[in-house]
Write an enzyme that holds these catalytic residues in place. Structure first.
Site, PDB file in Angstrom:
ATOM      1  CB  SER A 143      25.120  58.801  62.132  1.00 28.33           C
ATOM      2  OG  SER A 143      24.770  58.856  63.503  1.00 28.33           O
ATOM      3  CE1 TYR A 157      30.111  57.002  63.387  1.00 27.58           C
ATOM      4  CE2 TYR A 157      28.681  58.488  64.627  1.00 27.58           C
ATOM      5  CZ  TYR A 157      28.858  57.360  63.832  1.00 27.58           C
ATOM      6  OH  TYR A 157      27.758  56.605  63.487  1.00 27.58           O
TER       7      TYR A 157
HETATM    8  P1  NAP Z   1      28.810  47.379  64.163  1.00 31.15           P
HETATM    9  O1  NAP Z   1      27.800  46.500  64.783  1.00 31.15           O
HETATM   10  O2  NAP Z   1      30.088  47.650  64.861  1.00 31.15           O
HETATM   11  O3  NAP Z   1      29.132  46.831  62.700  1.00 31.15           O
HETATM   12  C1  NAP Z   1      30.037  47.500  61.868  1.00 31.15           C
HETATM   13  C2  NAP Z   1      30.263  46.679  60.628  1.00 31.15           C
HETATM   14  O4  NAP Z   1      31.207  47.360  59.780  1.00 31.15           O
HETATM   15  C3  NAP Z   1      30.870  45.314  60.934  1.00 31.15           C
HETATM   16  O5  NAP Z   1      30.397  44.373  60.012  1.00 31.15           O
HETATM   17  C4  NAP Z   1      32.353  45.564  60.730  1.00 31.15           C
HETATM   18  O6  NAP Z   1      33.029  44.347  60.470  1.00 31.15           O
HETATM   19  C5  NAP Z   1      32.320  46.494  59.518  1.00 31.15           C
HETATM   20  N1  NAP Z   1      33.530  47.312  59.363  1.00 31.15           N
HETATM   21  C6  NAP Z   1      34.052  48.198  60.238  1.00 31.15           C
HETATM   22  N2  NAP Z   1      35.168  48.750  59.737  1.00 31.15           N
HETATM   23  C7  NAP Z   1      35.347  48.211  58.501  1.00 31.15           C
HETATM   24  C8  NAP Z   1      36.329  48.375  57.492  1.00 31.15           C
HETATM   25  N3  NAP Z   1      37.363  49.220  57.643  1.00 31.15           N
HETATM   26  N4  NAP Z   1      36.220  47.662  56.353  1.00 31.15           N
HETATM   27  C9  NAP Z   1      35.175  46.796  56.177  1.00 31.15           C
HETATM   28  N5  NAP Z   1      34.218  46.600  57.102  1.00 31.15           N
HETATM   29  C10 NAP Z   1      34.310  47.295  58.254  1.00 31.15           C
HETATM   30  O7  NAP Z   1      28.194  48.834  63.851  1.00 31.15           O
HETATM   31  P2  NAP Z   1      26.677  49.311  63.599  1.00 31.15           P
HETATM   32  O8  NAP Z   1      26.204  49.919  64.840  1.00 31.15           O
HETATM   33  O9  NAP Z   1      25.903  48.264  62.946  1.00 31.15           O
HETATM   34  O10 NAP Z   1      26.971  50.498  62.550  1.00 31.15           O
HETATM   35  C11 NAP Z   1      26.827  50.328  61.164  1.00 31.15           C
HETATM   36  C12 NAP Z   1      26.713  51.696  60.524  1.00 31.15           C
HETATM   37  O11 NAP Z   1      25.618  52.388  61.096  1.00 31.15           O
HETATM   38  C13 NAP Z   1      27.938  52.578  60.720  1.00 31.15           C
HETATM   39  O12 NAP Z   1      28.211  53.287  59.529  1.00 31.15           O
HETATM   40  C14 NAP Z   1      27.512  53.528  61.824  1.00 31.15           C
HETATM   41  O13 NAP Z   1      28.165  54.760  61.730  1.00 31.15           O
HETATM   42  C15 NAP Z   1      26.024  53.654  61.550  1.00 31.15           C
HETATM   43  N6  NAP Z   1      25.225  54.041  62.721  1.00 31.15           N
HETATM   44  C16 NAP Z   1      24.972  53.154  63.742  1.00 31.15           C
HETATM   45  C17 NAP Z   1      24.147  53.541  64.808  1.00 31.15           C
HETATM   46  C18 NAP Z   1      23.760  52.601  65.932  1.00 31.15           C
HETATM   47  O14 NAP Z   1      23.018  53.006  66.830  1.00 31.15           O
HETATM   48  N7  NAP Z   1      24.195  51.357  65.920  1.00 31.15           N
HETATM   49  C19 NAP Z   1      23.633  54.851  64.842  1.00 31.15           C
HETATM   50  C20 NAP Z   1      23.943  55.722  63.817  1.00 31.15           C
HETATM   51  C21 NAP Z   1      24.721  55.299  62.747  1.00 31.15           C
HETATM   52  P3  NAP Z   1      34.608  44.140  60.857  1.00 31.15           P
HETATM   53  O15 NAP Z   1      34.821  44.822  62.171  1.00 31.15           O
HETATM   54  O16 NAP Z   1      34.789  42.672  60.876  1.00 31.15           O
HETATM   55  O17 NAP Z   1      35.333  44.790  59.741  1.00 31.15           O
END
Ligand code: NAP
Length: 259
Positions: A143, A157
């Site tokens: 991130s 985080y």
């Molecule tokens: P999201 O829509 O909440 O999706 C998160 C995914 O991770 C889901 O498939 C969730 O499925 C899975 N997950 C969470 N905890 C888990 C665990 N303990 N074991 C296995 N699977 C798990 O989040 P996102 O925004 O796409 O984020 C994805 C990544 O991008 C993360 O690493 C986040 O830090 C990073 N990120 C996102 C943003 C943004 O703007 N969206 C910005 C910077 C970084 P389940 O809940 O069913 O397990």
């Protein structure tokens, strides 16, 4: 022109939603076989159904990434289904908010266990098949928060996301002779289902802080991950790529208003 990755075996942790689902879609469109992993089977099934429209080969597996045994099973299942593992996208993550003054040891442990330890466990589990493939690729979703910026409520985080970068630099050296590369993508504000729920006003406010004037799309991350997975990116390892429409660039609010 990049060498096609058709038929390559790809695992995307956190592939049921958001960025992970976007990464899976990009790889499927490129002809890869993709295993998406997450905790909630219903969400995995819904994603697999939608992703099947690409015409690509997608399957699901329930995995808790903070459990090393579950990560090993994930690697085993991917090899059983695809015959190999060529690419691991270690993307699963959580982002609960809590101020430092209220943070409990449990809050800290949960975020580190999923975001940081979960990355390490997924990588460790896939190492042998990645080495065997002769062109193993690991792409970690970090991130901008932590490595480059801060946001109140996200000290744990941010630390977990910075820890991933510390990890890949030494891992890259240890894996170099096995022809495995490991790199990180650093998303800015990316439009996911979760963000959409916050409403248009919120989305507009967030987009206004980005020099390009828009939020990132999940495909922006998928395309960057696909680049790291190509044969042509084989000499790049231990590196971080910011994908944020310029969000981290303005040195002040005034700089942003000057655009
Ligand atoms: P999201 O829509 O909440 O999706 C998160 C995914 O991770 C889901 O498939 C969730 O499925 C899975 N997950 C969470 N905890 C888990 C665990 N303990 N074991 C296995 N699977 C798990 O989040 P996102 O925004 O796409 O984020 C994805 C990544 O991008 C993360 O690493 C986040 O830090 C990073 N990120 C996102 C943003 C943004 O703007 N969206 C910005 C910077 C970084 P389940 O809940 O069913 O397990």
């Amino acid at each position: 022109m990049f060498t096609p990755i058709t038929g390559r075996s790809v695992i995307v942790t956190g592939g049921s939603k958001g960025i992970g689902r976007g990464i899976a879609e990009v790889f499927l469109n490129a002809g890869a076989q993709v295993l998406i992993a997450g905790r909630d089977q219903t969400a995995l099934d819904a994603a697999a159904q939608a992703l099947a429209r690409t015409g690509g080969q997608v399957s699901t597996l329930q995995v808790e990434v903070s459990d090393p045994a579950a990560c090993h099973r994930m690697a085993q299942v991917a090899v059983e289904r695809h015959g190999s593992i060529d690419v691991l996208c270690a993307n699963a993550g959580i982002f609960p908010t809590v101020r430092l003054t209220d943070m409990t040891p449990h809050d800290l442990e949960t975020v580190m266990a999923t975001n940081f330890k979960g990355t390490v466990y997924a990588v460790q589990a896939c190492l042998a098949p990645l080495e065997k493939s002769g062109h193993g690729r690991i792409v970690v979703t970090s991130s901008i928060t932590g490595p480059l910026t801060g946001f109140p409520g996200w000290s744990h985080y941010g630390a977990s996301k910075a820890a991933q970068l510390g990890f890949i630099r030494t891992a890259a050296m240890e894996l170099a002779r096995s022809k495995i590369t490991i790199n990180a993508i650093l998303p800015g504000n990316i439009r996911t289902e979760g963000l959409d729920d916050l409403g248009q006003d919120y989305l507009d406010q967030m987009a206004a802080t980005v020099p390009q004037g828009r939020l990132g799309e999940v495909a922006d991350l998928g395309n960057a991950a696909l680049f790291f997975a190509t044969d042509e990116a084989g000499y790049i390892t231990g590196q971080s790529l910011v994908i944020d429409g310029g969000q981290v660039l303005p040195e002040s609010l005034m700089a942003l208003q000057e655009i």
